[in-house]
Design a protein around this motif. Sequence first.
Motif, mmCIF file in Angstrom:
data_model
loop_
_atom_site.group_PDB
_atom_site.id
_atom_site.type_symbol
_atom_site.label_atom_id
_atom_site.label_comp_id
_atom_site.label_asym_id
_atom_site.label_seq_id
_atom_site.Cartn_x
_atom_site.Cartn_y
_atom_site.Cartn_z
ATOM 1 N N ASP A 186 0.828 -1.214 0.000
ATOM 2 C CA ASP A 186 0.000 0.000 0.000
ATOM 3 C C ASP A 186 0.862 1.264 0.000
ATOM 4 O O ASP A 186 0.529 2.259 -0.652
ATOM 5 C CB ASP A 186 -0.926 0.019 1.219
ATOM 6 C CG ASP A 186 -2.074 -0.986 1.105
ATOM 7 O OD1 ASP A 186 -2.424 -1.354 -0.032
ATOM 8 O OD2 ASP A 186 -2.608 -1.402 2.157
ATOM 9 N N SER A 187 1.968 1.217 0.731
ATOM 10 C CA SER A 187 2.850 2.383 0.819
ATOM 11 C C SER A 187 3.506 2.690 -0.530
ATOM 12 O O SER A 187 3.650 3.856 -0.917
ATOM 13 C CB SER A 187 3.921 2.158 1.889
ATOM 14 O OG SER A 187 3.336 2.054 3.172
ATOM 15 N N ILE A 188 3.911 1.644 -1.257
ATOM 16 C CA ILE A 188 4.501 1.844 -2.585
ATOM 17 C C ILE A 188 3.506 2.548 -3.506
ATOM 18 O O ILE A 188 3.848 3.498 -4.215
ATOM 19 C CB ILE A 188 4.927 0.495 -3.193
ATOM 20 C CG1 ILE A 188 6.064 -0.126 -2.379
ATOM 21 C CG2 ILE A 188 5.362 0.667 -4.649
ATOM 22 C CD1 ILE A 188 6.347 -1.572 -2.735
ATOM 23 N N LEU A 189 2.260 2.090 -3.476
ATOM 24 C CA LEU A 189 1.234 2.701 -4.323
ATOM 25 C C LEU A 189 0.926 4.125 -3.882
ATOM 26 O O LEU A 189 0.747 5.019 -4.724
ATOM 27 C CB LEU A 189 -0.032 1.840 -4.290
ATOM 28 C CG LEU A 189 0.086 0.437 -4.898
ATOM 29 C CD1 LEU A 189 -1.208 -0.331 -4.703
ATOM 30 C CD2 LEU A 189 0.438 0.522 -6.381
ATOM 31 N N GLU A 190 0.865 4.328 -2.583
ATOM 32 C CA GLU A 190 0.564 5.659 -2.061
ATOM 33 C C GLU A 190 1.619 6.676 -2.470
ATOM 34 O O GLU A 190 1.311 7.855 -2.729
ATOM 35 C CB GLU A 190 0.442 5.603 -0.532
ATOM 36 C CG GLU A 190 -0.063 6.884 0.114
ATOM 37 C CD GLU A 190 -0.304 6.712 1.594
ATOM 38 O OE1 GLU A 190 0.007 7.648 2.356
ATOM 39 O OE2 GLU A 190 -0.809 5.635 2.000
ATOM 40 N N LEU A 191 2.862 6.242 -2.545
ATOM 41 C CA LEU A 191 3.964 7.134 -2.914
ATOM 42 C C LEU A 191 4.177 7.202 -4.424
ATOM 43 O O LEU A 191 5.086 7.897 -4.888
ATOM 44 C CB LEU A 191 5.255 6.664 -2.233
ATOM 45 C CG LEU A 191 5.288 6.754 -0.710
ATOM 46 C CD1 LEU A 191 6.530 6.053 -0.166
ATOM 47 C CD2 LEU A 191 5.249 8.205 -0.247
ATOM 48 N N ASN A 192 3.369 6.465 -5.165
ATOM 49 C CA ASN A 192 3.499 6.413 -6.630
ATOM 50 C C ASN A 192 4.898 5.985 -7.069
ATOM 51 O O ASN A 192 5.423 6.470 -8.081
ATOM 52 C CB ASN A 192 3.160 7.777 -7.259
ATOM 53 C CG ASN A 192 1.691 8.115 -7.137
ATOM 54 O OD1 ASN A 192 0.841 7.267 -7.393
ATOM 55 N ND2 ASN A 192 1.394 9.336 -6.743
ATOM 56 N N GLN A 193 5.503 5.089 -6.308
ATOM 57 C CA GLN A 193 6.803 4.562 -6.695
ATOM 58 C C GLN A 193 6.631 3.429 -7.702
ATOM 59 O O GLN A 193 5.587 2.780 -7.762
ATOM 60 C CB GLN A 193 7.577 4.093 -5.462
ATOM 61 C CG GLN A 193 7.971 5.235 -4.536
ATOM 62 C CD GLN A 193 8.874 4.803 -3.399
ATOM 63 O OE1 GLN A 193 9.065 3.615 -3.137
ATOM 64 N NE2 GLN A 193 9.454 5.782 -2.702
#
Length: 292
Positions: A93-100
């Motif tokens: 979820d964090s990867i997606l939230e940061l648009n990485q």
Amino acid sequence: MNKVLITGIDSFTGKYLSIFLEDKGYEIYGTSLSKSGDKKFICDITSKNDVLNVLKEVEPNFIIHLSGISFAAHGKNEDFYKVNTIGTTNILDSILELNQNPSKLILASSATIYGNQGKEVLDESLCPIPANHYGASKYSMECLSKGYFSKLPIIITRPFNYTGSGQAEQFLIPKIVKHFKEKKDSIELGNIDVSREFNDIGYVCEVYKRLLECDKKSEIVNICSGRGIKLLDVISSMNKISGYEINVKVNPAFVRKDEIKSLTGSNEKLYSLIGNVEQKEFELTLRDMLEA
């Protein structure tokens, strides 16, 4: 574009893998529960804020997620799900939230998700039937992570048993080696006339590297060799290497009912993805562990 973030870098696997990949030219970063340092960050993966902070700092090109509770006899069952399952979705979820946009994410599951299938060779087509909370938490992680296959380049691995110098003594092979190191007269084991995979940590590191570099994604794959090793042969090898014979006592408390005599993984899918991977003879692994 060669930054690799290894969660659980202080783990048995993490220590070996970080050195192995660094020798291959990768820039290694890691997370730890308790130790920070150069390119190593304190991070509790059950805290999404911790995960976000590390990802913002590193912006990794690759992620190998090893962090988790791996000892099946860990006392608190709820911890398996909090760390192994929710911790993993925090990362995704964090990867997606940061648009990485990492090139590859490898998530370590476990062969224990198969449970007792009544088969001697386990392949990825089998329906998992985990028999303990560790296996169930890993299978839960797999099920949830598959929902991210369309969004992130994920490979989920199911490692079979592997070992090497520095592995915790609560695991079977280090326990046996420790008895020989201490020149014990005897050792208590369970079923000894069984065959299991005991791969070398170097083999596992090479597999992870090749999975990192291959163009495959949205796959679930065994990390195995198909090489079954009898426990009796492990004892015989240790007798030979150490120069004395230990007395093996079968403890009924350690004996599992209806245990399958031979149990290995199918490497067919793995090798179709990354090619054949060679590993050293197991007696050499045992010798390294004894002399460490």
